[in-house]
Design a protein around this motif. Structure first.
Motif, PDB file in Angstrom:
ATOM      1  N   SER A 129      -2.930 -23.459  -4.690  1.00 62.05           N
ATOM      2  CA  SER A 129      -1.710 -23.944  -5.194  1.00 62.05           C
ATOM      3  C   SER A 129      -1.354 -25.232  -4.920  1.00 62.05           C
ATOM      4  CB  SER A 129      -0.607 -23.185  -5.099  1.00 62.05           C
ATOM      5  OG  SER A 129      -0.101 -22.959  -3.870  1.00 62.05           O
ATOM      6  N   GLU A 130      -0.899 -25.941  -5.683  1.00 63.27           N
ATOM      7  CA  GLU A 130      -0.255 -27.358  -5.471  1.00 63.27           C
ATOM      8  C   GLU A 130       0.509 -27.356  -4.203  1.00 63.27           C
ATOM      9  OE1 GLU A 130       2.102 -31.072  -7.701  1.00 63.27           O
ATOM     10  OE2 GLU A 130       1.697 -29.271  -8.819  1.00 63.27           O
ATOM     11  N   ASP A 131       1.457 -26.454  -4.028  1.00 63.57           N
ATOM     12  CA  ASP A 131       2.296 -26.351  -2.738  1.00 63.57           C
ATOM     13  C   ASP A 131       1.533 -26.217  -1.443  1.00 63.57           C
ATOM     14  OD1 ASP A 131       4.832 -26.919  -3.974  1.00 63.57           O
ATOM     15  OD2 ASP A 131       4.903 -24.570  -4.578  1.00 63.57           O
ATOM     16  N   THR A 132       0.367 -25.373  -1.496  1.00 66.49           N
ATOM     17  CA  THR A 132      -0.332 -25.074  -0.288  1.00 66.49           C
ATOM     18  C   THR A 132      -1.347 -26.292  -0.237  1.00 66.49           C
ATOM     19  OG1 THR A 132      -0.613 -22.688  -0.923  1.00 66.49           O
ATOM     20  CG2 THR A 132      -2.417 -23.661   0.573  1.00 66.49           C
ATOM     21  N   ARG A 133      -1.729 -27.152  -1.095  1.00 65.32           N
ATOM     22  CA  ARG A 133      -2.618 -28.257  -1.049  1.00 65.32           C
ATOM     23  C   ARG A 133      -1.843 -29.228  -0.176  1.00 65.32           C
ATOM     24  NH1 ARG A 133      -4.946 -29.882  -6.551  1.00 65.32           N
ATOM     25  NH2 ARG A 133      -5.961 -31.820  -5.325  1.00 65.32           N
ATOM     26  N   ALA A 134      -0.497 -29.662  -0.790  1.00 66.35           N
ATOM     27  CA  ALA A 134       0.463 -30.464  -0.128  1.00 66.35           C
ATOM     28  C   ALA A 134       0.695 -30.088   1.276  1.00 66.35           C
ATOM     29  CB  ALA A 134       1.732 -30.672  -0.920  1.00 66.35           C
ATOM     30  N   LEU A 135       0.871 -28.895   1.568  1.00 68.25           N
ATOM     31  CA  LEU A 135       1.201 -28.430   2.857  1.00 68.25           C
ATOM     32  C   LEU A 135      -0.033 -28.698   3.958  1.00 68.25           C
ATOM     33  CD1 LEU A 135       3.377 -27.308   4.679  1.00 68.25           C
ATOM     34  CD2 LEU A 135       2.462 -24.969   4.024  1.00 68.25           C
ATOM     35  N   ARG A 136      -1.091 -28.247   3.404  1.00 68.61           N
ATOM     36  CA  ARG A 136      -2.412 -28.388   4.124  1.00 68.61           C
ATOM     37  C   ARG A 136      -2.865 -29.955   4.227  1.00 68.61           C
ATOM     38  NH1 ARG A 136      -7.923 -25.319   2.436  1.00 68.61           N
ATOM     39  NH2 ARG A 136      -6.758 -23.805   3.110  1.00 68.61           N
ATOM     40  N   LEU A 137      -2.290 -30.792   3.381  1.00 66.94           N
ATOM     41  CA  LEU A 137      -2.645 -32.372   3.590  1.00 66.94           C
ATOM     42  C   LEU A 137      -1.702 -32.934   4.653  1.00 66.94           C
ATOM     43  CD1 LEU A 137      -4.246 -34.669   2.364  1.00 66.94           C
ATOM     44  CD2 LEU A 137      -2.088 -35.090   0.895  1.00 66.94           C
ATOM     45  N   VAL A 138      -0.572 -32.524   4.766  1.00 67.31           N
ATOM     46  CA  VAL A 138       0.231 -32.853   5.726  1.00 67.31           C
ATOM     47  C   VAL A 138       0.262 -32.404   7.157  1.00 67.31           C
ATOM     48  CG1 VAL A 138       2.591 -33.001   6.225  1.00 67.31           C
ATOM     49  CG2 VAL A 138       2.104 -33.481   4.126  1.00 67.31           C
ATOM     50  N   SER A 139      -0.108 -31.025   7.188  1.00 68.57           N
ATOM     51  CA  SER A 139      -0.312 -30.346   8.251  1.00 68.57           C
ATOM     52  C   SER A 139      -1.591 -30.865   8.987  1.00 68.57           C
ATOM     53  CB  SER A 139      -0.461 -28.885   8.123  1.00 68.57           C
ATOM     54  OG  SER A 139      -0.707 -28.126   9.133  1.00 68.57           O
ATOM     55  N   ARG A 140      -2.733 -30.992   8.334  1.00 70.79           N
ATOM     56  CA  ARG A 140      -3.977 -31.414   8.982  1.00 70.79           C
ATOM     57  C   ARG A 140      -3.835 -32.885   9.397  1.00 70.79           C
ATOM     58  NH1 ARG A 140      -8.966 -28.721   5.852  1.00 70.79           N
ATOM     59  NH2 ARG A 140      -8.719 -26.504   6.224  1.00 70.79           N
ATOM     60  N   HIS A 266       8.149 -29.659   3.179  1.00 68.53           N
ATOM     61  CA  HIS A 266       7.007 -28.989   2.140  1.00 68.53           C
ATOM     62  C   HIS A 266       6.867 -27.573   2.456  1.00 68.53           C
ATOM     63  CE1 HIS A 266       5.229 -32.499   0.014  1.00 68.53           C
ATOM     64  NE2 HIS A 266       5.123 -33.061   1.126  1.00 68.53           N
ATOM     65  N   LEU A 267       7.198 -27.009   3.767  1.00 72.66           N
ATOM     66  CA  LEU A 267       7.038 -25.853   4.138  1.00 72.66           C
ATOM     67  C   LEU A 267       8.252 -25.033   3.416  1.00 72.66           C
ATOM     68  CD1 LEU A 267       5.903 -23.554   5.752  1.00 72.66           C
ATOM     69  CD2 LEU A 267       7.349 -23.795   7.604  1.00 72.66           C
ATOM     70  N   HIS A 268       9.537 -25.625   3.535  1.00 76.02           N
ATOM     71  CA  HIS A 268      10.512 -25.025   2.783  1.00 76.02           C
ATOM     72  C   HIS A 268      10.394 -25.201   1.143  1.00 76.02           C
ATOM     73  CE1 HIS A 268      13.416 -24.515   6.284  1.00 76.02           C
ATOM     74  NE2 HIS A 268      13.185 -25.725   6.457  1.00 76.02           N
ATOM     75  N   ALA A 269       9.849 -25.849   0.661  1.00 76.38           N
ATOM     76  CA  ALA A 269       9.557 -26.080  -0.804  1.00 76.38           C
ATOM     77  C   ALA A 269       8.279 -24.913  -1.124  1.00 76.38           C
ATOM     78  CB  ALA A 269       9.095 -27.367  -1.240  1.00 76.38           C
ATOM     79  N   HIS A 270       7.549 -24.560  -0.133  1.00 73.50           N
ATOM     80  CA  HIS A 270       6.523 -23.523  -0.449  1.00 73.50           C
ATOM     81  C   HIS A 270       7.251 -22.101  -0.826  1.00 73.50           C
ATOM     82  CE1 HIS A 270       2.612 -21.493  -0.252  1.00 73.50           C
ATOM     83  NE2 HIS A 270       2.079 -22.444  -0.173  1.00 73.50           N
ATOM     84  N   PRO A 271       6.721 -21.404  -1.802  1.00 71.47           N
ATOM     85  CA  PRO A 271       6.976 -20.178  -2.118  1.00 71.47           C
ATOM     86  C   PRO A 271       7.047 -19.131  -0.891  1.00 71.47           C
ATOM     87  CG  PRO A 271       5.585 -20.811  -4.058  1.00 71.47           C
ATOM     88  CD  PRO A 271       5.677 -21.810  -2.873  1.00 71.47           C
ATOM     89  N   VAL A 285       6.684 -26.347  12.776  1.00 70.94           N
ATOM     90  CA  VAL A 285       5.246 -26.857  12.789  1.00 70.94           C
ATOM     91  C   VAL A 285       4.249 -25.886  12.916  1.00 70.94           C
ATOM     92  CG1 VAL A 285       3.769 -28.239  14.285  1.00 70.94           C
ATOM     93  CG2 VAL A 285       6.111 -28.919  13.966  1.00 70.94           C
ATOM     94  N   ASN A 286       4.282 -24.783  13.644  1.00 70.83           N
ATOM     95  CA  ASN A 286       3.178 -23.589  13.656  1.00 70.83           C
ATOM     96  C   ASN A 286       3.131 -22.707  12.544  1.00 70.83           C
ATOM     97  OD1 ASN A 286       2.732 -21.149  16.307  1.00 70.83           O
ATOM     98  ND2 ASN A 286       1.268 -22.347  14.861  1.00 70.83           N
ATOM     99  N   ALA A 287       4.409 -22.710  11.934  1.00 69.69           N
ATOM    100  CA  ALA A 287       4.341 -21.872  10.522  1.00 69.69           C
ATOM    101  C   ALA A 287       3.644 -22.632   9.533  1.00 69.69           C
ATOM    102  CB  ALA A 287       5.915 -21.379  10.505  1.00 69.69           C
ATOM    103  N   ALA A 288       3.877 -23.868   9.576  1.00 69.31           N
ATOM    104  CA  ALA A 288       3.436 -24.604   8.444  1.00 69.31           C
ATOM    105  C   ALA A 288       1.767 -24.833   8.795  1.00 69.31           C
ATOM    106  CB  ALA A 288       3.760 -26.159   8.656  1.00 69.31           C
ATOM    107  N   LEU A 335      -7.087 -22.619  11.991  1.00 69.86           N
ATOM    108  CA  LEU A 335      -6.338 -21.506  11.814  1.00 69.86           C
ATOM    109  C   LEU A 335      -6.385 -20.780  13.129  1.00 69.86           C
ATOM    110  CD1 LEU A 335      -5.102 -19.401   9.956  1.00 69.86           C
ATOM    111  CD2 LEU A 335      -7.326 -18.347   9.172  1.00 69.86           C
ATOM    112  N   ARG A 336      -7.518 -20.750  13.982  1.00 67.05           N
ATOM    113  CA  ARG A 336      -7.642 -19.983  15.050  1.00 67.05           C
ATOM    114  C   ARG A 336      -6.422 -20.518  16.147  1.00 67.05           C
ATOM    115  NH1 ARG A 336     -13.043 -18.772  17.893  1.00 67.05           N
ATOM    116  NH2 ARG A 336     -13.230 -21.036  18.224  1.00 67.05           N
ATOM    117  N   VAL A 337      -6.567 -21.956  16.163  1.00 70.24           N
ATOM    118  CA  VAL A 337      -5.574 -22.497  17.007  1.00 70.24           C
ATOM    119  C   VAL A 337      -4.097 -22.157  16.620  1.00 70.24           C
ATOM    120  CG1 VAL A 337      -4.712 -24.750  17.868  1.00 70.24           C
ATOM    121  CG2 VAL A 337      -6.895 -24.295  17.868  1.00 70.24           C
ATOM    122  N   ALA A 338      -3.693 -22.100  15.463  1.00 67.13           N
ATOM    123  CA  ALA A 338      -2.605 -21.908  14.771  1.00 67.13           C
ATOM    124  C   ALA A 338      -1.969 -20.573  15.223  1.00 67.13           C
ATOM    125  CB  ALA A 338      -2.432 -22.203  13.201  1.00 67.13           C
TER     126      ALA A 338
END
Length: 410
Positions: A129-140, A266-271, A285-288, A335-338
Motif C-alpha cells: 500500500s502507499e502508506d506501507t511504501r512510505a513508511l518503509r522508505l523512511v524507516s530503512r 507516517h506510522l500514525h498515518a498508517h492504518p 521507531v521500533n514499531a515503525a 525484520l529480524r533485527v526489528a
C-alpha cells in the motif's frame, strides 16, 4: 495469486542500464527475447510488448530483485511479479548450462524456465500500500543512517585512540552530544593544554552536561590517559581530521532526528499504526521498523511464514545418518533485527514475555537464542492483532492474562 496454468512465463535479468527479457510459453518454447532500457520509455515499451501476450494477471514475471522502479511498473500494470533469489538462479543455471556459458539473454531464459517449472512452489509479490511504501522508505533510510553513524563513530574513536586517547575517555560515549561539543572546542591536546577545572565547569554548564562526574573527575580522566600527539604540523592535521568527523556525525544526528519525526508521522498515518504501537516497549521507531518490513497481511500464509522470513526459526538439514539444526542465515535481516529488538525490550515490561525468556535461559539457551524464541512467540500475537485490526490488550492475551491474574487455590 496462483501462477500455475499460465500460458506465458517472463524472465527478466535485471541490470543497471539495460534489462534482458525472455518469454517462454507453457511448453518451454522460447517465444521472444529483447532488451529493455532502464528509462521511462523502456518501461512503457516493455508493458506494451507484454500486453500482446494476454491479460496481465495471466502473465507472471520473474526478476532477481524484490523492489525498484521496474518492479513497481510491472505491479502497477497488474502483472504477477515473482522475486527470485540470485543464489537459486545461479544454482539452477549451473545445473542447466553444463558448459558454464553465461550471458544476460541466457540468464533471462534461465529465470523464465525456473519460473515455468517451479510455478507451483513460487509466490507472487503482494503490492505494498502507499502508506506501507512510505513508511518503509523512511524507516530503512533511518536505519541506514544509524549504521553510517556507527561507522563514523568508530572512525572517530579509532582516530582518538591513535592521536588523543584522553578525549575518548573523558565522556562515556564519544559520539554523544557533549563529547562532540568538547571535541569541537578542543580538537587537539594543544587546544586543551590550559584547560582547568573552572573552564571545564563552565563548559559543562554551557552545554547542559547532566552526567554524574564532576569537572574535576572529568579532567582526571582526560589527564590520566596516555598523552596525545604534539607539534604544530601534526596538531593541525589532527584538528582537521577531528573536525571533519564531527561535521559528519553532527549532520547524521540531525538527519536521524528529522527522520524520527517523519517516521512517527507516517506510522500514525498508517492504518496499522495503532496496532503496532500498542505492543509493550515497542515505541515509535521500533514499531515503525516492524511494520515497514512486513508486506500486507495477505502476503503471508500465517505467523510461521513471518517467523521464517525473519530468521526466527532454525534450519534442519537431514541426510542419512546426518541430522543438524542450524541458525537461519537466509532471511530478511532488517525484520529480524526489528523483531528481536522488540522482543528484548518487551521482557522488561511484559511478565508473559519475561517468563518465556527465563524458561529459555533455564533450558540452556544463550541470550540471542532465547530472544529469538521470544520473538517467535510474539509473532503469533502480532499476527492475531494485525489480522483482527485490534491493538494489543494483555487482558485478552491468554498467556499474558494468566500472568496478570494467576488462578487462586481452592
Amino acid at each position: 495469486m496462483s501462477l500455475v496454468g499460465a500460458e506465458y512465463f517472463v524472465g527478466i535479468d535485471w541490470a543497471a542500464t539495460n534489462h534482458a527479457v525472455c518469454v517462454l510459453d507453457s511448453s518451454g518454447r522460447r517465444v521472444t527475447g529483447f532488451g529493455v532500457e532502464h528509462t521511462a520509455a523502456g518501461f512503457t515499451g516493455l508493458i506494451r510488448r507484454l500486453a500482446k501476450l494476454g491479460e496481465p494477471g495471466g502473465v507472471p514475471v520473474a526478476i532477481e530483485r524484490p523492489d525498484g522502479r521496474l518492479v513497481d511498473a510491472l505491479l502497477a500494470a497488474g502483472y504477477p511479479v515473482v522475486a527470485v533469489k540470485p543464489n537459486a538462479i545461479k544454482t539452477w543455471r549451473e545445473g542447466e548450462v553444463i558448459s558454464g556459458a553465461k550471458s544476460d539473454p541466457g540468464d533471462a531464459h534461465v529465470i523464465a524456465e525456473y519460473l515455468r517449472l517451479r510455478a507451483h512452489r513460487l509466490r507472487a509479490a503482494t503490492p505494498l500500500s502507499e502508506d506501507t511504501r512510505a513508511l518503509r522508505l523512511v524507516s530503512r533510510t533511518r536505519s541506514d543512517l544509524v549504521a553510517a553513524r556507527v561507522a563514523a563513530g568508530n572512525q572517530l574513536a579509532a582516530l582518538l585512540d591513535t592521536a588523543w586517547p584522553g578525549a575518548k575517555e573523558i565522556f562515556a560515549e564519544v559520539t554523544s552530544a557533549i563529547s562532540l561539543a568538547f571535541l569541537h572546542r578542543y580538537p587537539t591536546p594543544d587546544h586543551a593544554a590550559h584547560l582547568g577545572e573552572k573552564r571545564m565547569a563552565a563548559f559543562c554548564i554551557k552545554h547542559g552536561y547532566s552526567g554524574r562526574r564532576s569537572p574535576a573527575e572529568l579532567l582526571t580522566r582526560l589527564r590520566a590517559a596516555p598523552a596525545g600527539v604534539s607539534g604544530a604540523v601534526v596538531s593541525d592535521a589532527l584538528r582537521d581530521a577531528v573536525l571533519a568527523l564531527i561535521a559528519v556525525l553532527t549532520a547524521l544526528n540531525t538527519a536521524i532526528k528529522d527522520l524520527d519525526r517523519s517516521n512517527a508521522a507516517h506510522l500514525h498515518a498508517h492504518p496499522d499504526g495503532k496496532v503496532f504501537t500498542s505492543f509493550p516497549r515497542a515505541g515509535l521507531v521500533n514499531a515503525a521498523q516492524i511494520r515497514a518490513e512486513l508486506a500486507e497481511p495477505d502476503a503471508y500464509s500465517g505467523p510461521d511464514a513471518i517467523a521464517a522470513l525473519a530468521g526466527l526459526v532454525p534450519v534442519t538439514r537431514a541426510s542419512g545418518k546426518h541430522h543438524a539444526v542450524s541458525f537461519r542465515w537466509a532471511c530478511n535481516k532488517r525484520l529480524r533485527v526489528a523483531l528481536t529488538t522488540f522482543a528484548d525490550n518487551s521482557r522488561h515490561s511484559s511478565p508473559w514475555a519475561a517468563g518465556i525468556y527465563r524458561r529459555a535461559i533455564a533450558g540452556g539457551k544463550d541470550h540471542p537464542h532465547a530472544i529469538r524464541i521470544l520473538a517467535r512467540a510474539w509473532v503469533r500475537v502480532i499476527w492475531r492483532c494485525w489480522n483482527n485490526g485490534q491493538p494489543y490488550d494483555p487482558a485478552r492475551h491468554g498467556g499474558a492474562a494468566r500472568q496478570l491474574n494467576p488462578p487462586t487455590a481452592a
